[in-house]
Enzyme design. Structure first.
Site, PDB file in Angstrom:
ATOM      1  N   ASP A  12       0.807  -1.225   0.000  1.00 27.04           N
ATOM      2  CA  ASP A  12       0.000   0.000   0.000  1.00 27.04           C
ATOM      3  C   ASP A  12       0.838   1.272   0.000  1.00 27.04           C
ATOM      4  O   ASP A  12       0.420   2.298   0.530  1.00 27.04           O
ATOM      5  CB  ASP A  12      -1.049  -0.014   1.133  1.00 27.04           C
ATOM      6  CG  ASP A  12      -0.448   0.055   2.516  1.00 27.04           C
ATOM      7  OD1 ASP A  12       0.758  -0.235   2.664  1.00 27.04           O
ATOM      8  OD2 ASP A  12      -1.184   0.410   3.466  1.00 27.04           O
ATOM      9  N   ASP A  42      -2.369   3.271   2.650  1.00 22.45           N
ATOM     10  CA  ASP A  42      -1.359   4.176   3.210  1.00 22.45           C
ATOM     11  C   ASP A  42      -0.655   4.966   2.097  1.00 22.45           C
ATOM     12  O   ASP A  42       0.516   5.329   2.210  1.00 22.45           O
ATOM     13  CB  ASP A  42      -0.342   3.353   4.022  1.00 22.45           C
ATOM     14  CG  ASP A  42       0.375   4.176   5.092  1.00 22.45           C
ATOM     15  OD1 ASP A  42       0.094   5.380   5.197  1.00 22.45           O
ATOM     16  OD2 ASP A  42       1.227   3.612   5.807  1.00 22.45           O
ATOM     17  N   TRP A  85       0.177  10.913   5.868  1.00 24.43           N
ATOM     18  CA  TRP A  85       1.007   9.735   5.593  1.00 24.43           C
ATOM     19  C   TRP A  85       0.868   9.303   4.142  1.00 24.43           C
ATOM     20  O   TRP A  85       1.809   8.792   3.545  1.00 24.43           O
ATOM     21  CB  TRP A  85       0.595   8.550   6.483  1.00 24.43           C
ATOM     22  CG  TRP A  85       0.797   8.735   7.946  1.00 24.43           C
ATOM     23  CD1 TRP A  85       1.416   9.785   8.561  1.00 24.43           C
ATOM     24  CD2 TRP A  85       0.381   7.829   8.984  1.00 24.43           C
ATOM     25  NE1 TRP A  85       1.410   9.581   9.925  1.00 24.43           N
ATOM     26  CE2 TRP A  85       0.782   8.390  10.216  1.00 24.43           C
ATOM     27  CE3 TRP A  85      -0.289   6.605   8.993  1.00 24.43           C
ATOM     28  CZ2 TRP A  85       0.535   7.772  11.443  1.00 24.43           C
ATOM     29  CZ3 TRP A  85      -0.536   5.984  10.213  1.00 24.43           C
ATOM     30  CH2 TRP A  85      -0.118   6.569  11.427  1.00 24.43           C
ATOM     31  N   THR A 139       1.900  -6.373   2.631  1.00 25.33           N
ATOM     32  CA  THR A 139       2.425  -5.322   3.505  1.00 25.33           C
ATOM     33  C   THR A 139       1.437  -4.163   3.643  1.00 25.33           C
ATOM     34  O   THR A 139       1.798  -3.093   4.134  1.00 25.33           O
ATOM     35  CB  THR A 139       3.785  -4.816   2.988  1.00 25.33           C
ATOM     36  OG1 THR A 139       3.606  -4.279   1.688  1.00 25.33           O
ATOM     37  CG2 THR A 139       4.808  -5.942   2.947  1.00 25.33           C
ATOM     38  N   ASN A 189      -2.784  -1.674   9.544  1.00 24.76           N
ATOM     39  CA  ASN A 189      -3.165  -2.478   8.365  1.00 24.76           C
ATOM     40  C   ASN A 189      -4.447  -3.263   8.624  1.00 24.76           C
ATOM     41  O   ASN A 189      -5.280  -3.442   7.725  1.00 24.76           O
ATOM     42  CB  ASN A 189      -2.052  -3.465   7.990  1.00 24.76           C
ATOM     43  CG  ASN A 189      -0.887  -2.769   7.318  1.00 24.76           C
ATOM     44  OD1 ASN A 189      -0.988  -1.596   6.951  1.00 24.76           O
ATOM     45  ND2 ASN A 189       0.215  -3.492   7.166  1.00 24.76           N
ATOM     46  N   TRP A 263       8.664  -2.086   9.401  1.00 21.99           N
ATOM     47  CA  TRP A 263       7.586  -3.083   9.475  1.00 21.99           C
ATOM     48  C   TRP A 263       7.582  -4.030   8.257  1.00 21.99           C
ATOM     49  O   TRP A 263       7.703  -5.240   8.400  1.00 21.99           O
ATOM     50  CB  TRP A 263       6.227  -2.386   9.498  1.00 21.99           C
ATOM     51  CG  TRP A 263       5.904  -1.434  10.604  1.00 21.99           C
ATOM     52  CD1 TRP A 263       5.507  -1.752  11.874  1.00 21.99           C
ATOM     53  CD2 TRP A 263       5.881   0.016  10.537  1.00 21.99           C
ATOM     54  NE1 TRP A 263       5.244  -0.589  12.586  1.00 21.99           N
ATOM     55  CE2 TRP A 263       5.453   0.486  11.805  1.00 21.99           C
ATOM     56  CE3 TRP A 263       6.166   0.943   9.532  1.00 21.99           C
ATOM     57  CZ2 TRP A 263       5.311   1.857  12.097  1.00 21.99           C
ATOM     58  CZ3 TRP A 263       6.029   2.292   9.820  1.00 21.99           C
ATOM     59  CH2 TRP A 263       5.603   2.738  11.091  1.00 21.99           C
ATOM     60  N   ASP A 264       7.400  -3.417   7.078  1.00 18.40           N
ATOM     61  CA  ASP A 264       7.174  -4.216   5.867  1.00 18.40           C
ATOM     62  C   ASP A 264       8.463  -4.829   5.336  1.00 18.40           C
ATOM     63  O   ASP A 264       8.439  -5.858   4.646  1.00 18.40           O
ATOM     64  CB  ASP A 264       6.568  -3.332   4.763  1.00 18.40           C
ATOM     65  CG  ASP A 264       5.225  -2.758   5.184  1.00 18.40           C
ATOM     66  OD1 ASP A 264       4.671  -3.208   6.200  1.00 18.40           O
ATOM     67  OD2 ASP A 264       4.731  -1.851   4.471  1.00 18.40           O
TER      68      ASP A 264
HETATM   69  O1  AGV Z   1       1.278  -0.325  10.870  1.00 18.29           O
HETATM   70  C1  AGV Z   1       2.349  -0.471  10.035  1.00 18.29           C
HETATM   71  C2  AGV Z   1       1.965  -0.330   8.558  1.00 18.29           C
HETATM   72  C3  AGV Z   1       3.082  -0.890   7.674  1.00 18.29           C
HETATM   73  O2  AGV Z   1       2.557  -1.704   6.637  1.00 18.29           O
HETATM   74  N1  AGV Z   1       1.767   1.040   8.048  1.00 18.29           N
HETATM   75  C4  AGV Z   1       3.117   1.521   7.723  1.00 18.29           C
HETATM   76  C5  AGV Z   1       3.816   0.327   7.138  1.00 18.29           C
HETATM   77  O3  AGV Z   1       3.811   0.429   5.730  1.00 18.29           O
HETATM   78  C6  AGV Z   1       0.895   1.968   8.767  1.00 18.29           C
HETATM   79  C7  AGV Z   1       1.531   2.964   9.711  1.00 18.29           C
HETATM   80  C8  AGV Z   1       1.636   2.922  11.074  1.00 18.29           C
HETATM   81  N2  AGV Z   1       2.262   4.047  11.549  1.00 18.29           N
HETATM   82  C9  AGV Z   1       2.600   4.805  10.470  1.00 18.29           C
HETATM   83  C10 AGV Z   1       2.152   4.142   9.297  1.00 18.29           C
HETATM   84  C11 AGV Z   1       3.280   6.052  10.313  1.00 18.29           C
HETATM   85  N3  AGV Z   1       3.751   6.735  11.366  1.00 18.29           N
HETATM   86  N4  AGV Z   1       3.453   6.525   9.067  1.00 18.29           N
HETATM   87  C12 AGV Z   1       2.994   5.855   8.006  1.00 18.29           C
HETATM   88  N5  AGV Z   1       2.343   4.673   8.073  1.00 18.29           N
HETATM   89 CA    CA Z   2       2.427  -0.872   4.336  1.00 19.58          CA
END
Ligand code: AGV
Ligand code: CA
Length: 331
Positions: A12, A42, A85, A139, A189, A263-264
């Site tokens: 994403d 995202d 984001w 992811t 996610n 994370w991913d």
């Molecule tokens: O919760 C982690 C997921 C991952 O797949 N996403 C970001 C990663 O691509 C969401 C997310 C959580 N916190 C974030 C996220 C942040 N501070 N900025 C952007 N995305």
């Molecule tokens: Ca992601």
């Protein structure tokens, strides 16, 4: 290279989603990326689609990797990501290292054909028509996989080697903090589309390898890691990853305790190198309403063997793997 894993990246468009793509593409002896699906979660999907295409053409032109189809998912979620984001894919698609004229011209020539694909249909097609089992690395939210499970059932799931999934939080707090609305137990996610996660978690014929926040909390994107990319600037792939990650290091300073993690990237690393973590068997369920919407809960069902969860991450080994892998596309 018959023993390559066939991998589809269902992502994403966040910074770490694209770094995850780079990691998969950097290991052509172990992994062959046969397609990618981009979800409007995202990222704003148009930009997530475009940066995916640019990295693909870069690796094709400089490293001889095969091209693969890229489809934008048409599925929407339940709870949208914060708009701030979602712009990160736009910044990444504009980075100089992915905009050398010969590489972007190749992507432009492929744009229309890929633009016509629907991501969730592409995912189903690639799996159903493959002559070997396929690994799906997810992811982003689980919406596309859930759509395939619901539409095709076991004719889909039996063709999937395993789903390697970034999502959820079991024994640690979540990362969704919306004042007056959530209790902080959900991971984003899963929170984006909780019913889709439930469909996938409930599906016993689909093997799941889960990277929850319990494991990803061990791999923060820190300045000391990111600056090491400066020693390998002659590689375009390294420039891309260093630049993408450099835009993440302020998160921990801005909101202590809610920083940016790989994370991913950790999730995708499993497709390349299994020794980055240990695993234990545990099936998950998901809360689909109320303050804890999107929370993942361990079922402690000894009979379920379809799901494992990563633990004991070897962070040092992981960071070295990522740094080393990006020595590609030498200028
Ligand atoms: O919760 C982690 C997921 C991952 O797949 N996403 C970001 C990663 O691509 C969401 C997310 C959580 N916190 C974030 C996220 C942040 N501070 N900025 C952007 N995305
Ligand atoms: Ca992601």
């Amino acid at each position: 290279m018959a023993d390559q894993r066939l991998v589809i990246l269902d992502h994403d468009g966040g910074h770490d989603d694209l770094v995850a793509l780079c990691l998969l593409l950097a290991h052509p002896t172990q992994v062959r990326v046969i397609g990618s699906v981009v979800t409007d979660a995202d990222c704003f999907v148009e930009h997530g689609f475009s940066i995916t295409g640019k990295l693909m053409t870069l690796m094709h032109a400089e490293e001889g990797l095969p091209l693969f189809p890229i489809g934008k998912s048409s599925l929407g979620g339940v709870n949208p990501f914060p708009s701030d984001w979602r712009w990160s894919a736009k910044n990444m698609e504009d980075l100089p290292c992915v905009n050398m004229p010969k590489h972007s011209a190749l992507w432009e020539s492929l744009y229309e054909a890929n633009n016509r694909l629907r991501g969730e249909e592409l995912l189903a097609d690639l799996v159903l028509k493959s002559d070997r089992k396929v690994t799906i690395c997810v992811t982003g939210p689980l919406s596309n996989v859930a759509w395939c499970v619901e539409k095709y059932g076991e004719s889909f799931t039996t063709k999937v080697e395993e789903c390697i999934i970034m999502g959820g939080a079991v024994s640690v707090g979540g990362n969704v903090f919306i004042d007056g609305r959530t209790d902080g137990t959900a991971e984003w996610n899963i929170f984006w589309d909780p019913p889709a996660a439930k469909t996938v978690f409930d599906c016993t014929s689909l093997k799941k390898v889960m990277f929850t926040l319990d494991s990803t909390n061990h791999v923060p994107v820190t300045s000391s890691v990111v600056r090491q990319f400066g020693a390998q600037n002659e590689f375009l792939l390294s420039q891309f990853v260093g630049s993408a990650w450099a835009s993440c290091t302020h998160h921990e300073l801005m909101r202590p305790g809610d920083g940016y993690f790989a994370w991913d990237v950790l999730t995708a690393a499993y497709a390349v190198e299994r020794s980055i973590a240990d695993f234990y068997q545990e099936a998950l369920d998901v809360v689909t309403e109320g303050d804890s919407e999107g929370r993942t809960v361990a079922l402690h069902d000894e009979g379920r063997t379809d799901s494992v969860i990563a633990k004991n991450v070897d962070a040092g080994r992981f960071y070295s793997l990522v740094l080393d892998s990006m020595k590609r596309c030498k200028m």
